[in-house]
Design a protein around this motif. Structure first.
Motif, PDB file in Angstrom:
ATOM      1  N   MET A  37       5.551   4.706 -46.093  1.00  0.00           N
ATOM      2  CA  MET A  37       5.507   6.120 -45.719  1.00  0.00           C
ATOM      3  C   MET A  37       5.853   6.307 -44.241  1.00  0.00           C
ATOM      4  O   MET A  37       6.511   7.268 -43.862  1.00  0.00           O
ATOM      5  CB  MET A  37       4.106   6.659 -46.008  1.00  0.00           C
ATOM      6  N   GLY A  38       5.400   5.391 -43.423  1.00  0.00           N
ATOM      7  CA  GLY A  38       5.666   5.454 -41.988  1.00  0.00           C
ATOM      8  C   GLY A  38       4.836   4.423 -41.264  1.00  0.00           C
ATOM      9  O   GLY A  38       4.153   3.598 -41.895  1.00  0.00           O
ATOM     10  N   VAL A  39       4.885   4.485 -39.935  1.00  0.00           N
ATOM     11  CA  VAL A  39       4.203   3.485 -39.120  1.00  0.00           C
ATOM     12  C   VAL A  39       3.540   4.123 -37.911  1.00  0.00           C
ATOM     13  O   VAL A  39       3.943   5.185 -37.445  1.00  0.00           O
ATOM     14  CB  VAL A  39       5.169   2.385 -38.622  1.00  0.00           C
ATOM     15  N   TRP A  40       2.512   3.432 -37.434  1.00  0.00           N
ATOM     16  CA  TRP A  40       1.929   3.712 -36.126  1.00  0.00           C
ATOM     17  C   TRP A  40       2.325   2.532 -35.243  1.00  0.00           C
ATOM     18  O   TRP A  40       1.823   1.417 -35.445  1.00  0.00           O
ATOM     19  CB  TRP A  40       0.411   3.780 -36.199  1.00  0.00           C
ATOM     20  N   LEU A  58      10.604   6.933 -50.208  1.00  0.00           N
ATOM     21  CA  LEU A  58      10.719   7.598 -51.503  1.00  0.00           C
ATOM     22  C   LEU A  58       9.436   7.328 -52.276  1.00  0.00           C
ATOM     23  O   LEU A  58       9.229   6.220 -52.761  1.00  0.00           O
ATOM     24  CB  LEU A  58      11.915   7.060 -52.298  1.00  0.00           C
ATOM     25  N   PRO A  59       8.551   8.325 -52.383  1.00  0.00           N
ATOM     26  CA  PRO A  59       7.308   8.072 -53.109  1.00  0.00           C
ATOM     27  C   PRO A  59       7.567   7.777 -54.582  1.00  0.00           C
ATOM     28  O   PRO A  59       8.548   8.255 -55.156  1.00  0.00           O
ATOM     29  CB  PRO A  59       6.519   9.367 -52.944  1.00  0.00           C
ATOM     30  N   PHE A  60       6.695   6.952 -55.175  1.00  0.00           N
ATOM     31  CA  PHE A  60       6.804   6.683 -56.613  1.00  0.00           C
ATOM     32  C   PHE A  60       6.764   7.988 -57.385  1.00  0.00           C
ATOM     33  O   PHE A  60       7.526   8.191 -58.315  1.00  0.00           O
ATOM     34  CB  PHE A  60       5.668   5.758 -57.087  1.00  0.00           C
ATOM     35  N   ALA A 122       7.579  15.453 -42.051  1.00  0.00           N
ATOM     36  CA  ALA A 122       8.258  14.218 -42.451  1.00  0.00           C
ATOM     37  C   ALA A 122       9.686  14.572 -42.855  1.00  0.00           C
ATOM     38  O   ALA A 122       9.960  15.706 -43.263  1.00  0.00           O
ATOM     39  CB  ALA A 122       7.533  13.552 -43.618  1.00  0.00           C
ATOM     40  N   PRO A 123      10.606  13.605 -42.756  1.00  0.00           N
ATOM     41  CA  PRO A 123      11.993  13.887 -43.122  1.00  0.00           C
ATOM     42  C   PRO A 123      12.170  14.456 -44.526  1.00  0.00           C
ATOM     43  O   PRO A 123      13.034  15.307 -44.736  1.00  0.00           O
ATOM     44  CB  PRO A 123      12.683  12.527 -42.977  1.00  0.00           C
ATOM     45  N   GLY A 124      11.356  14.039 -45.484  1.00  0.00           N
ATOM     46  CA  GLY A 124      11.474  14.552 -46.843  1.00  0.00           C
ATOM     47  C   GLY A 124      11.257  16.058 -46.933  1.00  0.00           C
ATOM     48  O   GLY A 124      11.804  16.718 -47.813  1.00  0.00           O
TER      49      GLY A 124
END
Length: 178
Positions: A37-40, A58-60, A122-124
């Protein structure tokens, strides 16, 4: 540390947020890039920086959560008592402001008619909005750019959990990160 300094620091580690539906397997022991999903980023001093969403995620579940703010908005939409967490979560992410061809923030009426800056978490979420461009900002930068009165923030327009957030919530969120 300033906003610009934080972005310039080369991370030495990353804390990843992986799609909750992904499971390791013998064939795929590590999460593929499209399931992160992303990072810290974590700097050399061990300081965790703001969450950065993964543009390749891309989420399931096609209707799945895309980022931590999206997760809180969904819980709010379900009637959960989590409103107190929204400013904290907003302070911990980078956001994208919709901009016109000249780089000016796009302001539209929210569903309730209040003028609002269009923001994606988020980009999505950007895929649902037809604008010439996007500018990545922190919550501090967003708060500083908002007029004192009359304009709020519309998070993730077009999503099932799009929400207008009062500009004071954005400012409170930003002040927790200074």
């Amino acid at each position: 540390m300033s906003e610009r300094d934080e972005r310039a620091i080369e991370p030495v580690e990353w804390a990843m947020l992986v799609d909750p539906a992904w499971r390791p397997s013998p064939k795929e022991p590590e999460a593929p890039i499209d399931k992160i999903m992303g990072v810290w980023p974590i700097d050399a001093h061990g300081v965790r920086q703001r969450f950065r969403p993964n543009p390749a995620y891309l989420p399931f579940d096609p209707e799945g959560v895309l980022d931590p703010v999206d997760g809180v908005l969904r819980l709010l939409a379900e009637g959960k008592e989590v409103a107190e967490y929204l400013p904290e979560v907003l302070a911990d992410v980078l956001l994208d402001i919709a901009v016109d061809g000249e780089g000016t923030a796009v302001v539209v009426p929210a569903p309730d008619g209040v003028p609002s800056v269009v923001v994606a978490t988020a980009p999505g979420h950007r895929l649902r909005v037809d604008v010439p461009g996007w500018k990545s900002v922190s919550t501090v930068e967003l708060a500083e750019a908002l007029p004192e009165r009359g304009v709020d923030v519309l998070l993730n327009p077009g999503s099932a959990t799009s929400m207008r957030v009062d500009s004071d919530v954005i400012r409170r969120s930003a002040s927790s990160r200074r």
